[in-house]
Design an enzyme around this catalytic site. Structure first.
Site, PDB file in Angstrom:
ATOM      1  N   ASN A 144       0.804  -1.238   0.000  1.00 46.18           N
ATOM      2  CA  ASN A 144       0.000   0.000   0.000  1.00 46.18           C
ATOM      3  C   ASN A 144       0.833   1.281   0.000  1.00 46.18           C
ATOM      4  O   ASN A 144       0.471   2.255  -0.658  1.00 46.18           O
ATOM      5  CB  ASN A 144      -1.010  -0.008   1.156  1.00 46.18           C
ATOM      6  CG  ASN A 144      -0.364  -0.160   2.513  1.00 46.18           C
ATOM      7  OD1 ASN A 144       0.776  -0.599   2.620  1.00 46.18           O
ATOM      8  ND2 ASN A 144      -1.088   0.206   3.542  1.00 46.18           N
ATOM      9  N   SER A 219      -0.276  -8.235   6.803  1.00 44.70           N
ATOM     10  CA  SER A 219      -1.548  -8.660   7.399  1.00 44.70           C
ATOM     11  C   SER A 219      -1.321  -9.422   8.710  1.00 44.70           C
ATOM     12  O   SER A 219      -0.225  -9.932   8.967  1.00 44.70           O
ATOM     13  CB  SER A 219      -2.283  -9.563   6.407  1.00 44.70           C
ATOM     14  OG  SER A 219      -1.493 -10.711   6.164  1.00 44.70           O
ATOM     15  N   GLU A 240       3.997  -4.812  12.317  1.00 42.81           N
ATOM     16  CA  GLU A 240       3.002  -3.751  12.078  1.00 42.81           C
ATOM     17  C   GLU A 240       1.918  -4.381  11.218  1.00 42.81           C
ATOM     18  O   GLU A 240       2.125  -4.617  10.027  1.00 42.81           O
ATOM     19  CB  GLU A 240       3.642  -2.577  11.327  1.00 42.81           C
ATOM     20  CG  GLU A 240       4.691  -1.829  12.117  1.00 42.81           C
ATOM     21  CD  GLU A 240       4.098  -0.942  13.203  1.00 42.81           C
ATOM     22  OE1 GLU A 240       2.861  -0.922  13.365  1.00 42.81           O
ATOM     23  OE2 GLU A 240       4.888  -0.282  13.893  1.00 42.81           O
ATOM     24  N   CYS A 274      -3.473   0.864   6.592  1.00 49.69           N
ATOM     25  CA  CYS A 274      -3.704   0.029   7.781  1.00 49.69           C
ATOM     26  C   CYS A 274      -4.520   0.792   8.812  1.00 49.69           C
ATOM     27  O   CYS A 274      -5.394   0.229   9.458  1.00 49.69           O
ATOM     28  CB  CYS A 274      -2.375  -0.422   8.362  1.00 49.69           C
ATOM     29  SG  CYS A 274      -1.226   0.940   8.620  1.00 49.69           S
ATOM     30  N   GLN A 321      -7.451  -8.182  -3.768  1.00 48.35           N
ATOM     31  CA  GLN A 321      -8.012  -7.176  -2.873  1.00 48.35           C
ATOM     32  C   GLN A 321      -9.324  -6.630  -3.451  1.00 48.35           C
ATOM     33  O   GLN A 321     -10.298  -6.395  -2.728  1.00 48.35           O
ATOM     34  CB  GLN A 321      -6.998  -6.046  -2.670  1.00 48.35           C
ATOM     35  CG  GLN A 321      -7.348  -5.098  -1.563  1.00 48.35           C
ATOM     36  CD  GLN A 321      -7.481  -5.799  -0.219  1.00 48.35           C
ATOM     37  OE1 GLN A 321      -6.829  -6.798   0.031  1.00 48.35           O
ATOM     38  NE2 GLN A 321      -8.361  -5.284   0.622  1.00 48.35           N
ATOM     39  N   GLU A 371     -11.332  -6.312   8.339  1.00 47.69           N
ATOM     40  CA  GLU A 371     -10.597  -5.222   7.691  1.00 47.69           C
ATOM     41  C   GLU A 371     -10.868  -5.276   6.185  1.00 47.69           C
ATOM     42  O   GLU A 371     -10.389  -6.179   5.499  1.00 47.69           O
ATOM     43  CB  GLU A 371      -9.090  -5.381   7.944  1.00 47.69           C
ATOM     44  CG  GLU A 371      -8.311  -4.238   7.323  1.00 47.69           C
ATOM     45  CD  GLU A 371      -6.801  -4.394   7.438  1.00 47.69           C
ATOM     46  OE1 GLU A 371      -6.277  -5.495   7.215  1.00 47.69           O
ATOM     47  OE2 GLU A 371      -6.146  -3.366   7.714  1.00 47.69           O
ATOM     48  N   GLU A 448       7.058   1.591  15.357  1.00 45.33           N
ATOM     49  CA  GLU A 448       8.011   2.197  14.438  1.00 45.33           C
ATOM     50  C   GLU A 448       7.986   3.705  14.647  1.00 45.33           C
ATOM     51  O   GLU A 448       7.026   4.256  15.169  1.00 45.33           O
ATOM     52  CB  GLU A 448       7.642   1.847  12.984  1.00 45.33           C
ATOM     53  CG  GLU A 448       7.817   0.367  12.696  1.00 45.33           C
ATOM     54  CD  GLU A 448       7.701   0.005  11.219  1.00 45.33           C
ATOM     55  OE1 GLU A 448       6.621   0.213  10.639  1.00 45.33           O
ATOM     56  OE2 GLU A 448       8.696  -0.480  10.655  1.00 45.33           O
TER      57      GLU A 448
HETATM   58  P1  NAD Z   1       0.612  -9.607   3.389  1.00 44.56           P
HETATM   59  O1  NAD Z   1       0.709 -10.031   4.807  1.00 44.56           O
HETATM   60  O2  NAD Z   1      -0.108 -10.462   2.431  1.00 44.56           O
HETATM   61  O3  NAD Z   1       2.085  -9.422   2.765  1.00 44.56           O
HETATM   62  C1  NAD Z   1       3.032  -8.558   3.342  1.00 44.56           C
HETATM   63  C2  NAD Z   1       4.420  -9.025   2.955  1.00 44.56           C
HETATM   64  O4  NAD Z   1       4.676 -10.305   3.526  1.00 44.56           O
HETATM   65  C3  NAD Z   1       4.643  -9.186   1.451  1.00 44.56           C
HETATM   66  O5  NAD Z   1       5.935  -8.732   1.137  1.00 44.56           O
HETATM   67  C4  NAD Z   1       4.541 -10.695   1.265  1.00 44.56           C
HETATM   68  O6  NAD Z   1       5.227 -11.175   0.133  1.00 44.56           O
HETATM   69  C5  NAD Z   1       5.193 -11.185   2.540  1.00 44.56           C
HETATM   70  N1  NAD Z   1       4.833 -12.554   2.941  1.00 44.56           N
HETATM   71  C6  NAD Z   1       3.761 -13.287   2.584  1.00 44.56           C
HETATM   72  N2  NAD Z   1       3.787 -14.498   3.195  1.00 44.56           N
HETATM   73  C7  NAD Z   1       4.891 -14.502   3.962  1.00 44.56           C
HETATM   74  C8  NAD Z   1       5.457 -15.457   4.872  1.00 44.56           C
HETATM   75  N3  NAD Z   1       4.882 -16.637   5.098  1.00 44.56           N
HETATM   76  N4  NAD Z   1       6.588 -15.126   5.529  1.00 44.56           N
HETATM   77  C9  NAD Z   1       7.173 -13.912   5.336  1.00 44.56           C
HETATM   78  N5  NAD Z   1       6.701 -12.982   4.481  1.00 44.56           N
HETATM   79  C10 NAD Z   1       5.566 -13.277   3.818  1.00 44.56           C
HETATM   80  O7  NAD Z   1       0.019  -8.145   3.443  1.00 44.56           O
HETATM   81  P2  NAD Z   1      -0.392  -7.199   2.206  1.00 44.56           P
HETATM   82  O8  NAD Z   1      -1.644  -7.752   1.614  1.00 44.56           O
HETATM   83  O9  NAD Z   1       0.790  -6.979   1.346  1.00 44.56           O
HETATM   84  O10 NAD Z   1      -0.698  -5.819   2.952  1.00 44.56           O
HETATM   85  C11 NAD Z   1      -1.928  -5.473   3.468  1.00 44.56           C
HETATM   86  C12 NAD Z   1      -1.956  -5.673   4.970  1.00 44.56           C
HETATM   87  O11 NAD Z   1      -0.885  -4.938   5.572  1.00 44.56           O
HETATM   88  C13 NAD Z   1      -3.215  -5.127   5.608  1.00 44.56           C
HETATM   89  O12 NAD Z   1      -3.677  -6.017   6.591  1.00 44.56           O
HETATM   90  C14 NAD Z   1      -2.752  -3.829   6.257  1.00 44.56           C
HETATM   91  O13 NAD Z   1      -3.551  -3.398   7.314  1.00 44.56           O
HETATM   92  C15 NAD Z   1      -1.381  -4.193   6.678  1.00 44.56           C
HETATM   93  N6  NAD Z   1      -0.553  -2.983   6.881  1.00 44.56           N
HETATM   94  C16 NAD Z   1      -0.191  -2.633   8.156  1.00 44.56           C
HETATM   95  C17 NAD Z   1       0.542  -1.465   8.372  1.00 44.56           C
HETATM   96  C18 NAD Z   1       0.964  -1.046   9.751  1.00 44.56           C
HETATM   97  O14 NAD Z   1       1.858  -0.215   9.867  1.00 44.56           O
HETATM   98  N7  NAD Z   1       0.358  -1.555  10.813  1.00 44.56           N
HETATM   99  C19 NAD Z   1       0.880  -0.657   7.292  1.00 44.56           C
HETATM  100  C20 NAD Z   1       0.489  -1.051   6.010  1.00 44.56           C
HETATM  101  C21 NAD Z   1      -0.227  -2.223   5.822  1.00 44.56           C
END
Ligand code: NAD
Length: 468
Positions: A144, A219, A240, A274, A321, A371, A448
């Site tokens: 994002n 996530s 995060e 997020c 998404q 979410e 962070e």
């Molecule tokens: P995601 O969890 O699908 O992927 C995030 C990252 O993790 C990607 O780089 C992905 O390739 C990697 N990944 C996937 N499986 C993995 C594994 N088993 N081990 C290690 N890495 C792995 O999330 P997304 O769909 O890319 O992002 C959206 C989510 O991120 C939403 O839930 C959002 O709320 C959250 N988010 C949180 C913050 C925060 O600061 N709290 C900020 C932005 C997004």
């Protein structure tokens, strides 16, 4: 051969395989970055480990390097921003804000101190608390805010004396690969390595024996896997994760002014934040006026290709998404909710959804309880504030939340009741480089940004010198 290369040991690195990156506004594959192999990840980790020995030694040099990185990003902003729009979807002016924000984050982080606290210093002994770097940091980011969230990890990790191997999301790898390319001439080889690939690569990183810390944004479901994978050799983690932020409107608000701010707190980046507002609680007596204000705003917003002038909201970043948000809107309708505006697909190509306001909905429906991470906002009526707070807190999420009133102190008292990392009054998304940002409950572990985020990339060493 791809135009994009990984950065390993300060050098450009292609791979045998590549994967496609789709522009969400056109659904066309427009780039083929490298698919990192296990052997290449080993090289990146080894390089980061070797670079750590010298990098940890000279704090003044690290501080200057952060300033140099900020300047280098600023100088290349005009090149990075359109690339960010193409891979992520956001309007190019917002992409530019993200790029310049990333530069500012480096500059701000360069000003932070790594404290040495003296606990005792007398004739008998001197006791100091030092903060030592951890070693190699494995950083993993979502799609994002790919550039900004990479910088939230790289900047403090480097200042504290760590080295980094970073992996962006497979949906948005290009701006992070570009950052790696820029850094080749600014940081010593191995200090920042950028690798690209799918989810498996993330799994290899978290289980790899070299990193001493995993800094992950993504996530909740993946965050739990990361935590599990990091546990066997006790890697430190910062997680995060997702959120389901509630905005609670009190009965004394100026409806028109509040609706504007609440709308953008929910729909900025097409809801893919997020800590965006993901559900709004409104007193029954104001319900119809708040819904109709939000409806009017939603109708005026220009949704389109982020490269076109005047676009305010871009597409959803990816098909998964897009399908998820559409499904949640359909599910709300099946449960008797009313889509007062939006809901529909906006063009035959691209993952566009019109800004969607959903009324006549309550807790217990997916759009309220989960979410959505997209441009669909449920508006929920409430009878009394205690009830609204209880419902806002009745979730595993706890990232942030907001309370809105013409009396800020009254709202602050309610905001303090929210079980979340950031409790905002008369605003949402008030995120800044000097403020800690993190989640309660399943929304994360650690924070962070600011000095608190920096300390997360260190561990304490007590230096206790007996003098007599
Ligand atoms: P995601 O969890 O699908 O992927 C995030 C990252 O993790 C990607 O780089 C992905 O390739 C990697 N990944 C996937 N499986 C993995 C594994 N088993 N081990 C290690 N890495 C792995 O999330 P997304 O769909 O890319 O992002 C959206 C989510 O991120 C939403 O839930 C959002 O709320 C959250 N988010 C949180 C913050 C925060 O600061 N709290 C900020 C932005 C997004």
């Amino acid at each position: 051969m791809s135009d994009y290369t990984m950065t390993i040991d300060g050098k450009a690195e292609a791979a045998k395989g590549t994967f496609g990156v789709i522009n969400p506004a056109t659904e066309q594959v427009f780039a083929q970055p490298p698919e990192c192999t296990k052997a290449q990840l080993d090289s990146a980790m080894e390089s980061a480990q070797n670079a750590f020995r010298a990098w940890r030694k000279d704090e003044a040099k690290r501080r200057q390097t952060l300033l140099d990185i900020g300047a280098a990003i600023q100088a290349r902003g005009g090149e990075i921003a359109p690339l960010l729009t193409q891979e992520q979807g956001k309007p190019v002016d917002k992409a530019m804000q993200e790029v310049f924000g990333a530069a500012i984050w480096f500059q701000y982080t360069a000003s932070l101190q790594i404290p040495i606290e003296t606990i005792q210093d007398d004739a008998t002994r001197r006791i100091e608390i030092h903060r030592r770097p951890l070693g190699v940091v494995a950083a993993i980011t979502p799609w994002n805010f790919p550039l900004m969230l990479a910088v939230w990890k790289i900047a403090p990790a480097l200042l504290a004396g760590n080295t980094v191997v970073i992996k962006p999301s497979p949906y948005t790898p290009l701006t992070t690969l570009k950052l790696g390319e820029i850094l080749r001439s600014v940081v010593p080889p191995g200090v920042v390595n950028v690798v690209s690939g799918g989810n498996d690569l993330g799994g290899w990183m978290t289980a790899h024996p070299v990193p001493r810390k995993v800094s992950f944004t993504g996530s909740v479901a993946t965050g739990k896997k990361v935590n599990t994978a990091a546990a066997p050799d006790l890697k430190r983690v910062t997680l995060e994760l997702g959120g389901n932020d509630a905005a609670i409107l009190l009965g004394d608000i100026d409806v028109k002014a509040t609706a504007q701010k609440v709308f953008w707190g929910a729909f900025e980046n097409s809801g893919q934040i997020c800590s965006a507002i993901k559900r709004v609680y409104v007193p029954e007596k104001l319900y119809s006026s708040v819904v109709s204000e939000l409806q009017e705003i939603a109708k005026t917003v220009k949704v389109g290709n982020g490269l076109e002038a005047g676009t305010q909201l871009g597409p959803l970043n990816n098909k998964m998404q897009y399908d998820k948000v559409r499904e949640m809107i359909d599910d709300a309708k099946k449960h008797g909710a009313k889509v007062v505006t939006g809901g529909q697909q906006l063009s035959s190509k691209g993952y566009f959804i019109a800004p969607t306001i959903v009324s006549e909905i309550s807790d217990g429906v997916r759009l309220v309880d989960e979410e959505q991470f997209g441009p669909a906002l449920p508006i929920v009526p409430y009878r009394n504030v205690e009830d609204a707070v209880e419902r806002a807190n009745a979730t595993h999420y706890g990232l942030s939340g907001s309370v809105w009133s013409s009396d800020p102190e009254k709202a602050a008292a309610v905001a303090r009741e929210l079980e979340c990392g950031s409790a905002w009054v008369n605003q949402h998304l008030a995120i800044a480089p000097n403020l800690p940002f993190g989640g309660a409950k399943w929304s994360g572990i650690g924070v962070e940004n600011g000095p608190w985020g920096l300390l997360g990339f260190t561990e304490i060493q007590v230096v206790n010198v007996a003098k007599a």
